[in-house]
Design an enzyme around this catalytic site. Structure first.
Site: not given
Length: 433
Positions: A126, A201, A221, A268, A296
């Site tokens: 991404i 994961r 962060q 979405d 999400h």
């Protein structure tokens, strides 16, 4: 103006004067049209002519000295007029808002202060897709940018490859590129933080384990953002579980307003628009008042209760069986479907959604969109949870569309995703100051 440039641009000038007639432009734009006066776009301007004017201005290629500056000034002036009229005349809003924003963003402002954009996970799938679009101007228009690209130490070699490609693209808007594995350096004075990187994961890992692993990342962060970023910094969390990660980062960043944090559910939202457009044979731009509620995750609720397609209620164009048995599961499970098809998770579509999300914050919206923000108790959602709502955005602040009717089916769906978010919050309670 007429003395500076003649020839091809005169047709654009003539059309501009014809369209905007007798209302005097603001002083800042008088240098473009001199003493010409303008009339109201709202009452007499044919919509097709406005679109043609915009196309003429954007397609014009200057052949004489000084013509480029005039084109940019003209584009900016027309953009200002259209935006002003869109605000005053609701009938013009949906038609011209994006065109006007496009005009303003087409002007490269070399004198503007660069936008500092921090991107974590910048060499990932991404991140790689995202940095190119930010650098090209698709996110902030004509504003120069400084890219502060953050990666893990073991991924710095890969990040150097991304930096080389960015340089090879010779993007005119990029003022500097700062690759780093140090959060202090990566978030220093940043205006926008796009938190893309997250722990994946692994085999045998339960969802709760994944939430805890990422929780410690986003806690660190958040603290770094609070210490090193501007206190006006906007943060968009993309790394999953995005809603809960956004809550963790926000709670650990006391120096930045909570309203400046959001989690990405625009992907979405876009998926839902695409499915509705395909089903009804319409364009995604024909669809309004669609929304994603909740997390999400697979419990999110894509809601067409208030949706209009070409002005008609969506519920009159699609049957409820299709909505419940195909549409909702399709949007909820689209990510898994893409992984099954290509062997990798969504990347280009996720990056595109981040661009849409940030661009809405920068330019404002005229229609609903979907954003996960810190709840203030709207629709009986527990305050502090990051919950996706139907929203509008103005002045860099997302506001929940309130007082919507919620039927029993929708209430059940909202409660399901609400409970999941509460459970996630309880899992990371030790990370929440």
């Amino acid at each position: 103006y007429q003395r500076r440039v003649r020839g091809p641009i005169i047709s654009a000038r003539t059309m501009f004067l014809k369209l905007v007639g007798r209302r005097t432009l603001k002083k800042s734009n008088k240098k473009i049209v001199g003493s010409y006066r303008t009339r109201s776009l709202a009452t007499k301007t044919p919509k097709g002519d406005v679109a043609k004017l915009i196309e003429d201005v954007l397609k014009f290629s200057p052949s004489k000295s000084g013509a480029k500056d005039v084109k940019q000034e003209l584009a900016s002036a027309i953009g200002n007029v259209l935006i002003k009229q869109a605000k005053e005349e609701p009938a013009l809003v949906s038609k011209f808002h994006n065109l006007a924003i496009g005009l303003k963003n087409s002007v490269v402002d070399d004198n503007a202060e660069p936008v500092r954009v921090a991107i974590t996970g910048a060499s990932g799938q991404i991140g790689y897709a995202l940095v190119m679009r930010v650098a090209s101007g698709q996110m902030f228009g004509g504003r120069p940018v400084i890219l502060q690209l953050i990666e893990l130490p073991q991924a710095m070699k890969s990040l150097q490859g991304v930096v080389m490609e960015l340089k090879d693209c010779a993007f005119p808007l990029v003022r500097d590129i700062i690759p780093t594995d140090d959060l202090a350096k990566g978030f220093e004075d940043t205006d926008w933080a796009l938190l893309v990187g997250a722990a994946p994961r692994k085999k045998g890992m339960e969802r709760g384990d994944l939430i805890k692993a990422n929780g410690s990342i986003f806690s660190a962060q958040g603290k770094a953002l609070s210490k090193y970023a501007k206190n006006t910094c906007h943060t968009v969390v993309v790394g999953n579980p995005a809603n809960t990660n956004a809550m963790i980062a926000q709670r650990n960043a006391p120096n930045i307003p909570a309203e400046n944090f959001s989690a990405l559910t625009r992907l979405d939202h876009n998926r839902g628009l695409a499915q509705l457009a395909q089903k009804t044979g319409s364009s995604v731009t024909d669809i309004t008042k669609f929304a994603i509620w909740g997390n999400h995750s697979a419990t999110q609720y894509p809601d067409i209760s208030h949706t209009l397609i070409k002005g008609k209620p969506a519920r009159e164009l699609v049957d409820q069986k299709w909505v419940q048995e195909y549409f909702i599961p399709c949007v909820q499970q689209r990510g898994a479907e893409i992984i099954a098809a290509r062997g990798l998770s969504s990347a280009a579509s996720a990056a595109s959604a981040v661009v849409d999300h940030v661009r809405d914050y920068v330019n404002g919206t005229t229609e609903w969109t979907s954003v996960a923000i810190a709840s203030k108790g709207e629709y009986n959602i527990q305050p502090g949870l990051f919950f996706s709502y139907p929203t509008t955005i103005q002045g860099g602040v997302a506001s929940v569309v309130e007082s919507l009717s919620v039927d029993s089916f929708s209430t059940e769906k909202l409660e399901l995703t609400h409970k999941e978010l509460q459970k996630e919050r309880d899992t990371v309670a030790s990370l929440l100051p």
